[in-house]
Design a protein around this motif. Structure first.
Motif, PDB file in Angstrom:
ATOM      1  N   ASP A  73       0.752   6.409  -7.229  1.00 33.87           N
ATOM      2  CA  ASP A  73       0.880   5.071  -7.814  1.00 33.87           C
ATOM      3  C   ASP A  73      -0.144   4.112  -7.220  1.00 33.87           C
ATOM      4  O   ASP A  73      -0.733   3.291  -7.939  1.00 33.87           O
ATOM      5  N   ALA A  74      -0.353   4.213  -5.900  1.00 33.64           N
ATOM      6  CA  ALA A  74      -1.325   3.319  -5.257  1.00 33.64           C
ATOM      7  C   ALA A  74      -2.739   3.579  -5.792  1.00 33.64           C
ATOM      8  O   ALA A  74      -3.497   2.635  -6.041  1.00 33.64           O
ATOM      9  N   CYS A  75      -3.085   4.848  -6.008  1.00 34.13           N
ATOM     10  CA  CYS A  75      -4.420   5.164  -6.540  1.00 34.13           C
ATOM     11  C   CYS A  75      -4.577   4.652  -7.963  1.00 34.13           C
ATOM     12  O   CYS A  75      -5.648   4.170  -8.356  1.00 34.13           O
ATOM     13  N   GLU A  76      -3.508   4.752  -8.752  1.00 30.07           N
ATOM     14  CA  GLU A  76      -3.595   4.296 -10.132  1.00 30.07           C
ATOM     15  C   GLU A  76      -3.727   2.781 -10.223  1.00 30.07           C
ATOM     16  O   GLU A  76      -4.447   2.252 -11.073  1.00 30.07           O
ATOM     17  N   VAL A  77      -3.028   2.057  -9.348  1.00 31.73           N
ATOM     18  CA  VAL A  77      -3.016   0.594  -9.424  1.00 31.73           C
ATOM     19  C   VAL A  77      -4.229   0.000  -8.704  1.00 31.73           C
ATOM     20  O   VAL A  77      -4.927  -0.871  -9.237  1.00 31.73           O
ATOM     21  N   MET A  78      -4.501   0.457  -7.477  1.00 39.53           N
ATOM     22  CA  MET A  78      -5.577  -0.139  -6.678  1.00 39.53           C
ATOM     23  C   MET A  78      -6.933   0.518  -6.918  1.00 39.53           C
ATOM     24  O   MET A  78      -7.971  -0.118  -6.682  1.00 39.53           O
ATOM     25  N   GLY A  79      -6.919   1.762  -7.355  1.00 36.35           N
ATOM     26  CA  GLY A  79      -8.138   2.551  -7.339  1.00 36.35           C
ATOM     27  C   GLY A  79      -8.166   3.395  -6.080  1.00 36.35           C
ATOM     28  O   GLY A  79      -7.611   3.004  -5.039  1.00 36.35           O
ATOM     29  N   GLU A  80      -8.812   4.552  -6.127  1.00 35.79           N
ATOM     30  CA  GLU A  80      -8.765   5.476  -4.996  1.00 35.79           C
ATOM     31  C   GLU A  80      -9.368   4.877  -3.733  1.00 35.79           C
ATOM     32  O   GLU A  80      -8.853   5.062  -2.623  1.00 35.79           O
ATOM     33  N   GLN A  81     -10.459   4.106  -3.871  1.00 34.75           N
ATOM     34  CA  GLN A  81     -11.124   3.568  -2.685  1.00 34.75           C
ATOM     35  C   GLN A  81     -10.238   2.570  -1.962  1.00 34.75           C
ATOM     36  O   GLN A  81     -10.059   2.643  -0.743  1.00 34.75           O
ATOM     37  N   HIS A  82      -9.662   1.630  -2.702  1.00 39.47           N
ATOM     38  CA  HIS A  82      -8.824   0.609  -2.062  1.00 39.47           C
ATOM     39  C   HIS A  82      -7.501   1.198  -1.598  1.00 39.47           C
ATOM     40  O   HIS A  82      -6.925   0.715  -0.610  1.00 39.47           O
ATOM     41  N   ALA A  83      -6.992   2.233  -2.286  1.00 44.92           N
ATOM     42  CA  ALA A  83      -5.798   2.909  -1.790  1.00 44.92           C
ATOM     43  C   ALA A  83      -6.085   3.590  -0.461  1.00 44.92           C
ATOM     44  O   ALA A  83      -5.262   3.569   0.460  1.00 44.92           O
ATOM     45  N   ALA A  84      -7.269   4.198  -0.327  1.00 46.15           N
ATOM     46  CA  ALA A  84      -7.647   4.823   0.945  1.00 46.15           C
ATOM     47  C   ALA A  84      -7.797   3.781   2.047  1.00 46.15           C
ATOM     48  O   ALA A  84      -7.400   4.016   3.200  1.00 46.15           O
ATOM     49  N   ILE A  85      -8.365   2.604   1.714  1.00 49.53           N
ATOM     50  CA  ILE A  85      -8.487   1.522   2.704  1.00 49.53           C
ATOM     51  C   ILE A  85      -7.096   1.070   3.154  1.00 49.53           C
ATOM     52  O   ILE A  85      -6.845   0.835   4.348  1.00 49.53           O
ATOM     53  N   THR A  86      -6.161   0.972   2.202  1.00 53.35           N
ATOM     54  CA  THR A  86      -4.791   0.570   2.547  1.00 53.35           C
ATOM     55  C   THR A  86      -4.127   1.585   3.449  1.00 53.35           C
ATOM     56  O   THR A  86      -3.448   1.222   4.432  1.00 53.35           O
ATOM     57  N   ILE A  87      -4.317   2.873   3.159  1.00 51.96           N
ATOM     58  CA  ILE A  87      -3.758   3.928   4.013  1.00 51.96           C
ATOM     59  C   ILE A  87      -4.355   3.837   5.416  1.00 51.96           C
ATOM     60  O   ILE A  87      -3.650   3.999   6.422  1.00 51.96           O
ATOM     61  N   ALA A  88      -5.671   3.567   5.503  1.00 49.29           N
ATOM     62  CA  ALA A  88      -6.317   3.453   6.818  1.00 49.29           C
ATOM     63  C   ALA A  88      -5.717   2.302   7.623  1.00 49.29           C
ATOM     64  O   ALA A  88      -5.464   2.429   8.830  1.00 49.29           O
ATOM     65  N   ALA A  89      -5.467   1.173   6.951  1.00 49.79           N
ATOM     66  CA  ALA A  89      -4.879   0.022   7.647  1.00 49.79           C
ATOM     67  C   ALA A  89      -3.454   0.329   8.093  1.00 49.79           C
ATOM     68  O   ALA A  89      -3.041  -0.043   9.201  1.00 49.79           O
ATOM     69  N   ILE A  90      -2.691   1.003   7.230  1.00 46.49           N
ATOM     70  CA  ILE A  90      -1.309   1.355   7.598  1.00 46.49           C
ATOM     71  C   ILE A  90      -1.316   2.341   8.764  1.00 46.49           C
ATOM     72  O   ILE A  90      -0.506   2.242   9.694  1.00 46.49           O
ATOM     73  N   TYR A  91      -2.239   3.304   8.742  1.00 47.35           N
ATOM     74  CA  TYR A  91      -2.334   4.281   9.830  1.00 47.35           C
ATOM     75  C   TYR A  91      -2.714   3.603  11.141  1.00 47.35           C
ATOM     76  O   TYR A  91      -2.235   3.995  12.215  1.00 47.35           O
ATOM     77  N   GLN A  92      -3.568   2.585  11.066  1.00 48.05           N
ATOM     78  CA  GLN A  92      -3.970   1.855  12.271  1.00 48.05           C
ATOM     79  C   GLN A  92      -2.777   1.126  12.878  1.00 48.05           C
ATOM     80  O   GLN A  92      -2.681   0.984  14.096  1.00 48.05           O
ATOM     81  N   ARG A  93      -1.871   0.666  12.032  1.00 48.16           N
ATOM     82  CA  ARG A  93      -0.693  -0.091  12.509  1.00 48.16           C
ATOM     83  C   ARG A  93       0.580   0.721  12.389  1.00 48.16           C
ATOM     84  O   ARG A  93       1.669   0.157  12.239  1.00 48.16           O
ATOM     85  N   SER A  94       0.475   2.045  12.447  1.00 46.12           N
ATOM     86  CA  SER A  94       1.649   2.896  12.218  1.00 46.12           C
ATOM     87  C   SER A  94       2.753   2.668  13.246  1.00 46.12           C
ATOM     88  O   SER A  94       3.930   2.849  12.952  1.00 46.12           O
ATOM     89  N   ASP A  95       2.375   2.276  14.469  1.00 41.58           N
ATOM     90  CA  ASP A  95       3.390   2.033  15.495  1.00 41.58           C
ATOM     91  C   ASP A  95       4.177   0.757  15.241  1.00 41.58           C
ATOM     92  O   ASP A  95       5.216   0.531  15.870  1.00 41.58           O
ATOM     93  N   GLN A  96       3.701  -0.096  14.316  1.00 41.77           N
ATOM     94  CA  GLN A  96       4.384  -1.356  14.020  1.00 41.77           C
ATOM     95  C   GLN A  96       5.103  -1.333  12.668  1.00 41.77           C
ATOM     96  O   GLN A  96       5.738  -2.314  12.299  1.00 41.77           O
ATOM     97  N   ILE A  97       4.993  -0.237  11.941  1.00 43.11           N
ATOM     98  CA  ILE A  97       5.577  -0.153  10.597  1.00 43.11           C
ATOM     99  C   ILE A  97       6.679   0.886  10.608  1.00 43.11           C
ATOM    100  O   ILE A  97       6.452   2.049  10.992  1.00 43.11           O
ATOM    101  N   ASN A  98       7.882   0.478  10.214  1.00 41.90           N
ATOM    102  CA  ASN A  98       9.019   1.399  10.219  1.00 41.90           C
ATOM    103  C   ASN A  98       8.953   2.397   9.071  1.00 41.90           C
ATOM    104  O   ASN A  98       9.196   3.580   9.254  1.00 41.90           O
ATOM    105  N   SER A  99       8.648   1.929   7.867  1.00 46.36           N
ATOM    106  CA  SER A  99       8.604   2.792   6.688  1.00 46.36           C
ATOM    107  C   SER A  99       7.258   2.605   6.001  1.00 46.36           C
ATOM    108  O   SER A  99       7.059   1.649   5.249  1.00 46.36           O
TER     109      SER A  99
END
Length: 418
Positions: A323-349
């Protein structure tokens, strides 16, 4: 008493083929409660009835002796015969019609017709013929469902093994050792002889694993196609699709601003309209370098492949990523995943957070710029803190150059947020 009540309820004129109904009873014997030996005795009892049909209007009592029954039951011992006759009575297939002295016989009139008979009454077979047919249909349906479940299990096992072999042979990024281990755990739950419900449960788990592997392979194939198009045309991967969803959202955002919808555009009016450079994304999300195969991310396709590795580690479902790739596009979905991975210790879900950002992007209220800028700002503050406490002479732990940003960008990051 229940069997006798059923026998009395035989409708007038009811007729059944005795061997046809016997085959039906034999097919549904497990649901009825009969055994193989008891059915052999029932077969012998039916052979003592002279007619091929059992009629509710006729005399349905047979009176063979134990010696005759044992002979027609292939020499069954007397004790076994009595035990399985009791099984037939308990299943409601026959009724005992005992004489005063306990023997089986029949009294005939002057015309040779039977006036009184003592033995075994076969009328429950006529009364329950439709019930036996329904039970036999249920047994046949269960056997068919069991056969289909076993066939599906065989096909899924074959397909999953082939997909894993394909991923390994084609060097598709992924933890294939973990995938093989997951497959062995699922298949290891299968005993030598398993009930249908367990087989169907294992099929569901295998289908989920099959879907996950297939999505990884399809995403890899799509990335390879994008790489081929990029090398052929010499253009950037983001420009290979001029009608991407992200650009259409940008256009709709401008249209809303022109229309004066302040409530919908307040969060995105001041966002930059240019694309994020890959270098800034990697400076803001350095953990992605450690996850990348070979430790290098040189192109957007490398970031996309690394995001595919980070997704299962963050417990993000394939549907949320799709869904994220369809809405944001693959590049911006990958950027979002990178940001979430960087802050994974602060995100519960992480999965729920990605779905929330996807919905905001669908409404034109999310951009990757603020997220990356916030991570950059946090990185600058983290760099200043150890320098202040340990002194300027402290050398970095690695040889990689420190974070470099322009003066204008540094000033914009230091401005108080509204």
């Amino acid at each position: 008493m229940a069997s006798q009540a059923v026998a009395k309820a035989v409708p007038e004129g009811a007729q059944v083929q005795k061997w046809k109904v016997f085959y039906t009873i034999r097919e549904a014997r497990d649901l009825i409660g009969a055994t193989d030996r008891s059915l052999a005795i029932l077969n012998a009892l039916l052979s003592f009835h002279p007619e091929m049909e059992l009629s509710g209007d006729g005399e349905l009592i047979v009176w063979p002796s134990n010696e005759q029954l044992m002979a027609r039951a292939n020499g069954m011992p007397a004790t076994t015969l009595r035990r399985h006759l009791a099984v037939l009575v308990g299943c409601g297939l026959i009724i005992r019609r005992d004489s005063p002295n306990g023997k089986r016989f029949a009294r005939k009139g002057r015309g040779g017709q039977v006036e009184q008979a003592y033995g075994f009454d076969l009328s429950p077979i006529v009364a329950r013929a439709e019930e036996f047919e329904e039970l036999a249909d249920a047994v046949r349906a269960e056997k068919n469902a069991f056969r289909l479940a076993k066939e599906r299990l065989t096909l899924l096992r074959r397909d999953v093994v082939k997909l894993i072999e394909t991923g390994i042979e084609e060097n598709v990024p992924g933890n294939w050792g973990r995938v093989q281990q997951s497959y062995q755990v699922i298949v290891g739950r299968l005993p030598r002889s398993a009930p249908r419900q367990l087989i169907e449960d294992i099929c569901c788990d295998l289908h989920g694993l099959y879907t996950e592997i297939l999505e990884v392979l399809e995403s890899f194939a799509k990335t390879q196609n994008l790489d081929a198009n990029e090398s052929h045309s010499g253009r950037h991967i983001q420009n290979s699709n001029p009608d991407s969803i992200f650009e259409s959202e940008d256009g709709s955002r401008k249209k809303n601003e022109a229309g004066g919808s302040v409530a919908e555009t307040d969060n995105v009016r001041s966002l930059p309209k240019r694309e994020l450079p890959l270098g800034i994304v990697l400076d803001a999300c350095p953990n992605m370098r450690e996850l990348a195969q070979g430790g290098e991310i040189r192109h957007w396709r490398d970031l996309l492949a690394t995001a595919e590795l980070a997704r299962p580690m963050l417990a993000i479902s394939p549907s949320a990523w799709r869904d994220a790739c369809e809405v944001m596009g693959e590049q911006h979905a990958a950027i979002t995943i990178a940001a979430i991975y960087q802050r994974s210790d602060q995100i519960n879900s992480a999965g729920g957070y990605l779905r929330s950002l996807t919905e905001k992007a669908r409404d034109g209220k999310f951009s990757t710029w603020p997220m990356i800028m916030a991570l950059l700002n946090a990185g600058l503050k983290a760099q200043k803190t150890p320098e202040t406490s340990a002194g300027p002479s402290k050398e970095p732990d690695d040889d990689r150059p420190g974070l470099q940003v322009s003066d204008s960008l540094l000033k914009s990051l230091q401005k108080p947020r509204r």
